[in-house]
Design a protein around this motif. Structure first.
Motif, mmCIF file in Angstrom:
data_model
loop_
_atom_site.group_PDB
_atom_site.id
_atom_site.type_symbol
_atom_site.label_atom_id
_atom_site.label_comp_id
_atom_site.label_asym_id
_atom_site.label_seq_id
_atom_site.Cartn_x
_atom_site.Cartn_y
_atom_site.Cartn_z
ATOM 1 N N PHE A 72 0.849 -1.198 0.000
ATOM 2 C CA PHE A 72 0.000 0.000 0.000
ATOM 3 C C PHE A 72 0.880 1.242 0.000
ATOM 4 O O PHE A 72 1.895 1.299 0.698
ATOM 5 N N ILE A 73 0.457 2.252 -0.739
ATOM 6 C CA ILE A 73 1.288 3.436 -0.914
ATOM 7 C C ILE A 73 1.332 4.316 0.326
ATOM 8 O O ILE A 73 2.305 5.035 0.570
ATOM 9 N N ASP A 74 0.268 4.280 1.138
ATOM 10 C CA ASP A 74 0.144 5.233 2.235
ATOM 11 C C ASP A 74 0.488 4.649 3.601
ATOM 12 O O ASP A 74 0.093 5.195 4.634
ATOM 13 N N THR A 75 1.222 3.551 3.631
ATOM 14 C CA THR A 75 1.623 2.965 4.900
ATOM 15 C C THR A 75 3.006 2.337 4.760
ATOM 16 O O THR A 75 3.509 2.165 3.649
ATOM 17 N N ALA A 76 3.609 2.003 5.879
ATOM 18 C CA ALA A 76 4.970 1.436 5.855
ATOM 19 C C ALA A 76 4.986 0.099 5.141
ATOM 20 O O ALA A 76 4.023 -0.677 5.194
ATOM 21 N N GLY A 77 6.097 -0.178 4.474
ATOM 22 C CA GLY A 77 6.261 -1.460 3.808
ATOM 23 C C GLY A 77 6.658 -2.548 4.795
ATOM 24 O O GLY A 77 6.751 -2.329 6.004
ATOM 25 N N SER A 78 6.892 -3.738 4.248
ATOM 26 C CA SER A 78 7.246 -4.898 5.077
ATOM 27 C C SER A 78 8.672 -5.332 4.765
ATOM 28 O O SER A 78 9.006 -5.617 3.618
ATOM 29 N N GLY A 79 9.496 -5.371 5.798
ATOM 30 C CA GLY A 79 10.894 -5.736 5.629
ATOM 31 C C GLY A 79 11.186 -7.140 6.110
ATOM 32 O O GLY A 79 10.365 -7.801 6.746
#
Length: 278
Positions: A72-79
């Motif tokens: 999602f563009i408006d939230t943190a990604g997953s690492g």
């Protein structure tokens, strides 16, 4: 979500994958899972098992799980943060510490630690495709997103690509570059190859960085797109020496196919932006 997390933790335990903890994260529906440390190959196997487990249990619950780096563009990604240390074969003690004093000063680190870290830092661009293997991977690297944007190391600093954590026998390097979408076997191989080259060549790391690395425009950036990372990987003598011509050429073909598939695809973003305006 509580019943789902309880179920997959029970399945992981039964599968021999020891979960230290799991918790909700910054994004809606985002979850963090921490697996107990082990040797590097066993950890790669555990990682693969837990991904498969979470997918299968999600299907049983009628929900979906994604390991996209940036869904999602408006939230943190997953690492997929890699915590790595080395031990002495003679006594089993942490080889990254100089004397086990447990202080936070730079002199607590052994020469081996510094050489390994220096190699890991230096060769990150060469093997970035193994940390960020998809088009979507690179959309995670944004300022103020808890994902790194520049290459530097720091002590317990979550804006750093390489965050040193722990004290004494728990001292380790956390690489915050890989996304949840990485092939963990390749990410581990890239990490080891880079660090071991640093040891072999007795490389020295740059000075430790203090402060907000997102604002440090003078630092080298991580590759910003898969296309850029492919170019660096293709021209890397280090990658070819570390993995061999056959391996590099195989993965070059794979990543080029991924890039080509993306370039000939018309996306929703393009339709939303241009359909009515042009």
């Amino acid at each position: 979500i509580k019943k789902y997390t309880e179920a997959f933790r029970q399945h992981l335990k039964a599968s021999g994958v020891p979960v230290e903890n799991s918790k909700g994260e910054a994004g809606i529906g985002q979850h963090e899972l921490n697996i107990k440390f082990s040797d590097i190959l066993s950890m790669a196997d555990r990682h693969t098992t837990y991904k498969q487990c979470l997918k299968e249990v999600a299907d049983q619950f009628g929900v979906s799980v994604t390991f996209m780096a940036k869904p999602f563009i408006d939230t943190a990604g997953s690492g997929c943060h890699i915590h790595l240390s080395m031990v002495n074969s003679s006594d089993g003690k942490n080889a990254f510490t100089a004397d086990g004093s447990g202080t936070n000063s730079n002199d607590q680190f052994s020469p081996l630690f510094k050489h390994f870290l220096a190699g890991w830092l230096k060769y990150t661009p060469d093997v970035m495709v193994f940390y960020a293997p998809t088009i979507n991977s690179y959309k995670r690297f944004m300022s103020a997103s808890w994902a790194p944007t520049h290459l530097a190391w720091s002590y317990d600093n979550r804006t750093a690509a390489f965050r040193v954590v722990g004290k004494g026998q728990s001292t380790r390097i956390e690489c915050r570059l890989p996304g949840a979408d990485c092939n963990i076997y390749l990410a581990f191989a890239a990490s080891l190859a880079s660090g071991l080259r640093g040891i072999a060549d007795k490389l020295e790391p740059p000075p430790i960085f203090e402060g907000d690395i997102y604002q440090a425009k003078e630092l080298p950036q991580v590759p910003r797109t898969l296309k850029e990372a492919i170019r660096v990987f293709e021209n890397s003598s280090f990658a070819r020496e570390a993995f061999g011509e056959d391996v590099v050429n195989h993965y070059l073909n794979f990543y080029r196919q991924e890039q080509a598939a993306y370039e000939k695809t018309v996306t929703d973003w393009e339709r939303h932006r241009y359909f009515e305006q042009i």
